[in-house]
Motif scaffolding. Structure first.
Motif, short mmCIF file in Angstrom:
data_model
loop_
_atom_site.label_atom_id
_atom_site.label_comp_id
_atom_site.label_asym_id
_atom_site.label_seq_id
_atom_site.Cartn_x
_atom_site.Cartn_y
_atom_site.Cartn_z
N ASN B 194 8.85 -4.91 9.82
CA ASN B 194 8.38 -3.83 10.68
C ASN B 194 7.76 -2.74 9.81
OD1 ASN B 194 10.43 -2.28 9.61
ND2 ASN B 194 11.80 -2.65 11.33
N SER B 195 7.23 -1.71 10.45
CA SER B 195 6.45 -0.74 9.70
C SER B 195 7.31 0.00 8.67
CB SER B 195 5.77 0.25 10.64
OG SER B 195 6.70 1.23 11.07
N PHE B 196 8.57 0.23 9.02
CA PHE B 196 9.39 0.96 8.06
C PHE B 196 9.68 0.11 6.82
CE2 PHE B 196 13.35 2.47 6.19
CZ PHE B 196 12.99 3.78 5.96
N THR B 197 9.95 -1.18 7.05
CA THR B 197 10.17 -2.07 5.91
C THR B 197 8.94 -2.10 5.02
OG1 THR B 197 11.30 -3.40 7.54
CG2 THR B 197 11.13 -4.31 5.33
N ILE B 198 7.77 -2.14 5.65
CA ILE B 198 6.53 -2.16 4.87
C ILE B 198 6.43 -0.89 4.04
CG2 ILE B 198 4.03 -2.08 5.03
CD1 ILE B 198 4.27 -3.91 7.47
N TYR B 199 6.71 0.25 4.68
CA TYR B 199 6.64 1.52 3.97
C TYR B 199 7.61 1.54 2.80
CZ TYR B 199 7.90 6.36 3.02
OH TYR B 199 8.20 7.53 2.38
N TRP B 200 8.84 1.14 3.10
CA TRP B 200 9.92 1.29 2.12
C TRP B 200 9.85 0.25 1.01
CZ3 TRP B 200 12.68 5.32 1.16
CH2 TRP B 200 13.86 5.22 0.41
N ARG B 201 9.52 -0.99 1.38
CA ARG B 201 9.58 -2.08 0.41
C ARG B 201 8.25 -2.38 -0.27
NH1 ARG B 201 14.12 -5.24 1.93
NH2 ARG B 201 13.67 -6.56 0.14
N ILE B 202 7.16 -1.99 0.37
CA ILE B 202 5.86 -2.34 -0.21
C ILE B 202 5.09 -1.10 -0.65
CG2 ILE B 202 3.61 -3.37 0.25
CD1 ILE B 202 5.13 -5.32 2.07
N ILE B 203 4.87 -0.19 0.29
CA ILE B 203 4.03 0.96 -0.03
C ILE B 203 4.67 1.86 -1.08
CG2 ILE B 203 2.94 3.02 0.91
CD1 ILE B 203 1.61 0.54 1.88
N LEU B 204 5.91 2.24 -0.82
CA LEU B 204 6.56 3.20 -1.73
C LEU B 204 6.62 2.68 -3.18
CD1 LEU B 204 7.41 5.99 -1.04
CD2 LEU B 204 9.76 5.22 -0.75
N PRO B 205 7.04 1.42 -3.39
CA PRO B 205 7.03 0.92 -4.78
C PRO B 205 5.63 0.89 -5.38
CG PRO B 205 8.36 -0.50 -3.39
CD PRO B 205 7.69 0.46 -2.48
N MET B 206 4.62 0.60 -4.55
CA MET B 206 3.26 0.56 -5.08
C MET B 206 2.75 1.96 -5.45
SD MET B 206 1.95 -2.58 -5.00
CE MET B 206 0.20 -2.41 -4.83
N LEU B 207 3.36 2.95 -4.84
CA LEU B 207 2.89 4.33 -5.05
C LEU B 207 3.45 4.95 -6.34
CD1 LEU B 207 3.05 5.99 -1.51
CD2 LEU B 207 1.03 5.55 -2.88
#
Lengths: 323, 291
Positions: B194-207
């Motif tokens: 879901n969108s939160f998992t994407i934010y937390w597991r993908i976007i944030l580490p990439m940032l």
């Protein structure tokens, strides 16, 4: 199911991006409806809730309140206040003692041009082959990182009668003590000098970043054509970093209107070193004239917005990619 | 200022060596001079912090201290200046507001960049216009709001203000998130995230690089800020680095050896961080201040 999902994509902002997978334009037409299966309409708002609440509470609400206060004679404490119309504004523009703080801003403005020129010079010098380049860069930049109160103390000591500056000047044969912070003719120049000391390194690092993004083959071509370093600066460096120079000029102007920390810490605004913000803070928190202080803050805000607007008009939005 | 510019050397190829040497000398001379201007006031404070009270009175500021290991003033400044409390307060405020800035900034950037929703343009505009409003101009009214929230004279006042007025970090995140390929989100979505998992597991580490930038810039800003703690936390046990140091002005009056020691105590952590993270600090500030 998967095929459908793939088609939908996470919404249309993606479509504009080159990295995005090619999407049939017809599908991109109705992004909102498409997205609903992907995420609820309120999903983005969940992420935006906290930032928006903070943004409104600490930026927009204060502006609105301030406009309101500026039309009253509120003292900041009492539950009631009179509506006085534009009286506060009239006060500001007609009482010379309230208006003269802008003369002080002028001194800082001149100093910030010195600062930009110095930063430009050192950035240029350091972007060419220079020994100990990183050391010099580090030394010149470091003041920007120092705590403002610490800088205030360092320079209070520096400017003391018989202090560092006087001692150094004596080494070079100049005699006679100056009241660097006590003489109304000198105090603002001394304080503006501290600003230059503090902020030149930041300008320099910004310029350096911009200069380094100039493709090196330009210099090579230029030196093959026999251009000397001044000509290289004049025809390659200066034009390429024009956007960042103009941005620095705008920040210098709005910065000189909003000077507070160093003069407040060092002199408390004494001997004619009071700046616009010191005056506003004093009006609001010392003399309980929140109405007048608000009007004064509105004037400052409008001035800064005008400066920024002029900059946007003069220099078209150009993205400066740094680092 | 432009001594090395040598506008008169029309034909550099023919330019004789002495002239180039002269330009080189002038260049280094200007650099050394500027460095001296930066270093001398700081060195003098260091000298003074190592002198005894009597020494300060008897000797000029440029004289070296008698005993290089006289740390009495530091002990004095640290204890009587309440510096332990100050470092503690600053640390709490710094950690909470930096973490909050990272979360809020990245969430905002995520929402704006990865979602399509009604009034998106308006929201982006609101954040954009807010960058034009310098915090110092609205302080009079902000003060009333903080007061009404009951946050005056608590650590929440600076934390809320640092969180609420940092638009620059949102920009840094927004810039960066644009360069993260959306295909990553999509792949995760296919796996049922879901969108939160994407934010937390993908976007944030990439940032991570953007986070480093924001943490450095924000950290230094909070550590050095004077205005907000001074205005919103006058209570003596809520002193931060800046306000506690500012209070030295009263009790220590003309005791420059103690004031100097306090000043050096405050500068030292910055200096160490600067030495350790130089490269990141430069790029952090050039990414942070041009927006």
């Amino acid at each position: 199911m998967t095929a459908l999902q793939k088609d939908r994509g996470p919404g249309s902002p993606v479509a504009a991006r080159p990295a995005a997978p090619p999407e049939p334009p017809a599908r991109g037409r109705a992004p909102r409806r498409q997205g609903t299966r992907r995420y609820w309409w309120f999903t983005p708002w969940l992420y935006l809730l906290a930032p928006l609440v903070l943004l409104v509470t600490f930026t927009y609400l204060p502006i609105a309140d301030m406009l309101g206060y500026s039309l009253t004679d509120w003292d900041g404490v009492s539950p009631t206040s009179e509506n006085v119309g534009a009286e506060n504004y009239a006060d500001l523009f007609t009482r010379p003692e309230l208006f003269k703080v802008f003369l002080v801003s002028g001194v800082y403005l001149v100093a910030s041009f010195v600062q930009i020129a110095g930063a430009l010079y050192f950035a240029t010098v350091l972007s060419f082959n220079t020994r100990f380049r990183n050391l010099f860069k580090g030394i010149l930049f470091f003041p920007y990182l120092i705590n403002g109160v610490a800088i205030g103390f360092v320079f209070l000591y520096f400017f003391q009668p018989g202090g560092t500056l006087d001692s150094v000047l004596r080494l070079f044969g100049a005699d006679g003590q100056q009241l660097w912070l006590g003489d109304p003719d000198l105090v603002n120049k001394s304080l503006a000098g501290v600003s230059v000391w503090r902020f030149m390194g930041l300008n320099m690092v910004l310029f350096l970043g911009a200069i380094q993004s100039i493709p090196p083959h330009l210099y090579e071509a230029a030196s093959l054509d026999g251009a000397n370093s001044w000509q290289q600066f004049r025809h390659i460096i200066a034009p390429s970093i024009k956007p960042i120079i103009s941005l620095s000029v705008i920040l210098a102007i709005s910065g000189s209107l909003a000077v507070f920390e160093i003069p407040y810490i060092m002199t408390g605004g004494a001997n004619g070193s009071e700046t616009f913000v010191i005056q506003t803070v004093k009006l609001a928190f010392k003399f309980d004239k929140v109405g007048l202080a608000s009007a004064s803050a509105v004037v400052l805000l409008v001035l800064i917005l005008i400066v920024t607007w002029i900059q946007r008009r003069l220099v078209p939005e150009e993205r400066v990619e740094l680092s | 200022m432009t001594t090395t510019a040598t506008p008169n050397t029309r034909t550099p190829r023919r330019a004789p060596a002495p002239r180039a040497a002269l330009a080189g000398t002038a260049k280094y001379l200007s650099l050394v001079l500027a460095s001296a201007v930066v270093v001398v006031p700081l060195i003098v404070i260091l000298f003074t912090s190592l002198k005894t009270g009597r020494e300060v009175g008897d000797t000029g500021p440029l004289t070296l201290p008698d005993n290089w290991f006289n740390l009495d003033n530091y002990v004095n400044a640290f204890q009587q200046g309440n510096m332990l409390q100050a470092f503690l307060n600053t640390t709490i405020i710094l950690v909470v507001s930096t973490a909050g800035t990272v979360l809020i900034g990245s969430m905002t950037a995520y929402a704006i960049d990865r979602f399509e929703f009604r009034m998106k343009k308006l929201i982006v505009g609101l954040f954009l216009v807010a960058t034009l409003v310098p915090g110092v101009t609205t302080q009079v009214a902000t003060f009333q709001i903080v007061n009404d929230l009951g946050a005056f004279n608590t650590r929440w006042a600076p934390i809320l203000l640092y969180l609420g007025t940092d638009i620059v970090s949102i920009y840094v995140f927004l810039q960066f998130i644009r360069s993260i390929p959306v295909s990553l989100d999509e792949a995760a979505r296919l796996d049922g995230a879901n969108s939160f998992t994407i934010y937390w597991r993908i976007i944030l580490p990439m940032l991570k690089p953007a986070i480093a930038t924001v943490v450095i810039v924000k950290g230094i800003t909070v550590y050095n800020d004077f205005y907000i703690p001074f205005l919103y936390m006058p209570a003596s046990d809520l002193g931060t680095i800046s306000t506690s140091l500012f209070r030295f002005k009263g009790p220590f009056g003309a005791h420059w050896e103690t004031i100097s020691a306090g000043t050096i105590l405050v500068i030292l952590p910055t200096f160490i961080v600067f030495l350790a993270l130089q490269r990141f600090i430069y790029s952090g500030f050039s990414a942070g201040s041009t927006k």
